[in-house]
Design a protein around this motif. Structure first.
Motif, mmCIF file in Angstrom:
data_model
loop_
_atom_site.group_PDB
_atom_site.id
_atom_site.type_symbol
_atom_site.label_atom_id
_atom_site.label_comp_id
_atom_site.label_asym_id
_atom_site.label_seq_id
_atom_site.Cartn_x
_atom_site.Cartn_y
_atom_site.Cartn_z
ATOM 1 N N LEU A 20 3.046 -2.935 -1.866
ATOM 2 C CA LEU A 20 1.694 -3.201 -1.402
ATOM 3 C C LEU A 20 1.261 -4.509 -2.049
ATOM 4 C CD1 LEU A 20 0.353 0.405 -1.946
ATOM 5 C CD2 LEU A 20 1.225 -0.584 0.147
ATOM 6 N N ASP A 26 2.344 -8.837 2.555
ATOM 7 C CA ASP A 26 3.670 -8.266 2.658
ATOM 8 C C ASP A 26 4.365 -8.378 1.322
ATOM 9 O OD1 ASP A 26 5.515 -11.022 4.120
ATOM 10 O OD2 ASP A 26 3.876 -10.959 2.693
ATOM 11 N N ASN A 87 10.813 -5.773 3.254
ATOM 12 C CA ASN A 87 10.103 -4.508 3.378
ATOM 13 C C ASN A 87 10.845 -3.497 4.241
ATOM 14 O OD1 ASN A 87 7.835 -3.207 2.483
ATOM 15 N ND2 ASN A 87 6.640 -3.624 4.304
ATOM 16 N N VAL A 88 11.587 -4.009 5.231
ATOM 17 C CA VAL A 88 12.268 -3.114 6.179
ATOM 18 C C VAL A 88 13.307 -2.251 5.472
ATOM 19 C CG1 VAL A 88 13.721 -3.063 8.238
ATOM 20 C CG2 VAL A 88 11.861 -4.713 8.069
ATOM 21 N N PRO A 256 -2.804 0.987 10.371
ATOM 22 C CA PRO A 256 -1.358 1.188 10.144
ATOM 23 C C PRO A 256 -0.957 1.554 8.721
ATOM 24 C CG PRO A 256 -1.713 -0.711 11.536
ATOM 25 C CD PRO A 256 -3.073 -0.279 11.094
ATOM 26 N N PHE A 257 -1.818 1.308 7.766
ATOM 27 C CA PHE A 257 -1.418 1.562 6.381
ATOM 28 C C PHE A 257 -2.278 2.609 5.680
ATOM 29 C CE2 PHE A 257 -0.007 -2.731 7.399
ATOM 30 C CZ PHE A 257 1.337 -2.636 7.084
ATOM 31 N N MET A 258 -3.215 3.196 6.381
ATOM 32 C CA MET A 258 -4.096 4.183 5.755
ATOM 33 C C MET A 258 -4.239 5.410 6.628
ATOM 34 S SD MET A 258 -7.287 2.082 4.202
ATOM 35 C CE MET A 258 -8.206 3.602 4.015
ATOM 36 N N PHE A 282 -2.376 6.105 1.337
ATOM 37 C CA PHE A 282 -2.035 4.687 1.458
ATOM 38 C C PHE A 282 -0.517 4.588 1.603
ATOM 39 C CE2 PHE A 282 -5.761 5.189 -1.193
ATOM 40 C CZ PHE A 282 -6.680 4.342 -0.586
ATOM 41 N N SER A 284 2.965 2.040 2.268
ATOM 42 C CA SER A 284 3.441 0.667 2.103
ATOM 43 C C SER A 284 4.007 0.094 3.388
ATOM 44 C CB SER A 284 4.498 0.613 1.009
ATOM 45 O OG SER A 284 5.638 1.353 1.409
ATOM 46 N N ARG A 285 4.361 0.944 4.349
ATOM 47 C CA ARG A 285 4.875 0.458 5.624
ATOM 48 C C ARG A 285 4.021 1.019 6.754
ATOM 49 N NH1 ARG A 285 11.168 0.947 6.164
ATOM 50 N NH2 ARG A 285 10.573 -0.145 8.070
ATOM 51 N N ALA A 286 3.964 0.248 7.827
ATOM 52 C CA ALA A 286 3.089 0.610 8.933
ATOM 53 C C ALA A 286 3.421 2.011 9.443
ATOM 54 C CB ALA A 286 3.223 -0.405 10.064
ATOM 55 N N PHE A 287 2.408 2.828 9.542
ATOM 56 C CA PHE A 287 2.527 4.201 10.024
ATOM 57 C C PHE A 287 3.621 4.973 9.285
ATOM 58 C CE2 PHE A 287 0.847 1.632 13.522
ATOM 59 C CZ PHE A 287 -0.374 2.257 13.695
#
Lengths: 291, 167
Positions: A20, A26, A87-88, A256-258, A282, A284-287
């Motif tokens: 985060l 990113d 991140n991926v 997307p992050f919450m 919360f 760290s990655r979208a959805f």
């Protein structure tokens, strides 16, 4: 106790590195912003420095760890190509803060102890009343975990709170002194629960449905007030027991992050014990990397 | 005294709530919004287009010698990761005489590879394309960047040449 939990959570979320990643959003920090010139400054967080044409370097007292005069691939040294993609390869980290309500069997019964009044010491024991129901707890909850792309997640839950309604416990004095035996009464109690959690969450509309199993320990402390002659003293009784629960939950995505979610569960080893709670999450990655 | 203690406790709670809310808002701002071409610490400079899951901005920068330089900024519109191929993106240059040159990125360390950008994230890179002589025009097929078809060409003049012509 609520404040303590919030403080721990605030400390954790105030340092969200690496995933985060604060101001750069990113985790990677990326190559750099395109500044219209090949000599434009690098904005990478690792280099923590700007090129000489940036005014920010003048105000920064920190010694630069690395300095790039160009952000062009092949000419820069500080930031490798494709740092924005790191991140991926990471699991989605989870931080959840919430409040839970629990009904559970009291841990105050079946204990032996001693209590002192001046020079006299008295042995006592506690016995759970046969008709005693379940005590109630309101606790702050913190979850830290990681989720895989397949929706499986591992987490650690920590709860801290108060026992809002305790069950009647019989206190029997096993010895007496000059003025007879003290009178014991149960005062407030605190609860601490910790568990490892494994579960699975699946996308469902704008949210996710999940099932999980939590195993760990539940602990409680009870204050006992002893009154003897003109003397009053307090002692603490602490006890712990295993915790094993099956839970279901739903979380809805704010963005997307919450997420905002609710959880309900029941103990598989303590008959009649159940829990319910609300949390904000919360990721760290979208959805939660689940889409 | 009790009143003071309660006031302090509520102040601490308010500060914690402020930290949490501030953090939540920061996280919310970190999600790339499809079509916005806006992201913290990223500036979408140049020509903008959309290819598959990607919002892309490409900018031709000042040449480094005879090498043309392109700045790419991209945001992922989708919820999941998407491919970005800066190693094999089709880039063609035209010299002043009209000769067409297929350009290959300058990559002395062999770093360039196909990568994936996570959902609702953004990134940027600047890549130079060595050429035998200064290029008057540079065209890039941004569809090849995302491994999609048909080709989608964006073309750029030489900013130095334009600067010289412009009074």
């Amino acid at each position: 106790m609520n404040r303590a939990a919030i403080l721990v959570a605030a400390l954790l979320i105030a340092h969200p590195h690496p995933v985060l990643a604060g101001s750069t959003c990113d985790s990677s920090g990326g190559g750099s912003s395109s500044g219209g010139s090949s000599s434009s400054s690098s904005s990478d967080s690792d280099s923590s420095y700007s090129s000489s044409d940036s005014s920010s370097s003048e105000s920064s007292p920190a010694i630069p760890r690395c300095h790039d005069s160009s952000d062009v691939v092949g000419y820069r040294e500080c930031t490798p190509f494709g740092k924005w993609a790191t991140n991926v390869g990471l699991p989605s980290l989870i931080i959840e803060l919430g409040t839970r309500f629990r009904t559970t069997a009291s841990l105050a019964g079946n204990h032996h102890g001693t209590i002192s009044h001046s020079t006299e010491s008295f042995a006592y024991r506690t016995v759970a009343a046969p008709e005693a129901g379940l005590e109630q707890q309101v606790v702050s909850a913190l979850r830290l975990g990681a989720a895989s792309r397949r929706g499986v997640f591992f987490a650690v839950d920590v709860e801290l709170g108060s026992i809002t309604a305790s069950t009647p416990t019989n206190h029997e004095m096993m010895s007496s002194g000059v003025f007879g035996s003290p009178t014991l009464t149960q005062d407030s109690g605190m609860a601490f629960n910790a568990a490892a959690v494994i579960g699975m969450r699946r996308a469902f509309g704008r949210g996710r449905l999940g099932v999980e199993v939590a195993g760990g320990v539940r602990a409680a402390t009870y204050s006992l007030v002893s009154t003897y002659h003109n003397c009053e003293t307090t002692t603490t009784l602490a006890s712990a027991a295993p915790l094993l629960e099956a839970r279901v939950g739903y979380e809805h995505w704010f963005n997307p992050f919450m997420s905002f979610g609710a959880t309900a569960g029941a103990s598989v080893i303590d008959r009649g014990s159940w829990m319910g709670g609300l949390h904000i999450g919360f990721h760290s990655r979208a959805f939660g990397a689940s889409r | 005294m009790v009143g003071d203690g309660q006031g302090l406790a509520s102040l601490v709670r308010m500060r914690h709530a402020t930290v949490i809310i501030g953090f939540a808002l920061a996280i919310a701002a970190c999600a790339y919004k499809p079509g916005s071409y806006q992201y913290p610490s990223r500036e979408f400079v140049g020509q903008r287009t959309t290819v598959g899951c990607l919002d892309i901005a490409v900018d031709r920068r000042t040449d480094m010698g005879s090498a043309a330089v392109l700045g790419y900024t991209f945001g992922n519109r989708c919820d999941g990761p998407t491919v970005i191929d800066l190693a094999w993106v089709n880039v063609i240059g035209r010299t002043a005489t009209g000769a067409e040159v297929t350009l290959v990125p300058y990559d002395p360390k062999g770093e360039l590879t196909v990568l994936r950008l996570d959902g609702r994230q953004a990134g940027s890179e600047a890549i130079s394309y060595p050429a035998p002589e200064s290029l008057g025009q540079l065209c890039v097929d941004v569809a090849s960047l995302a491994h999609t078809k048909p080709a989608q060409w964006l073309c750029f003049g030489n900013p130095e040449a334009l600067a010289m012509v412009t009074p």
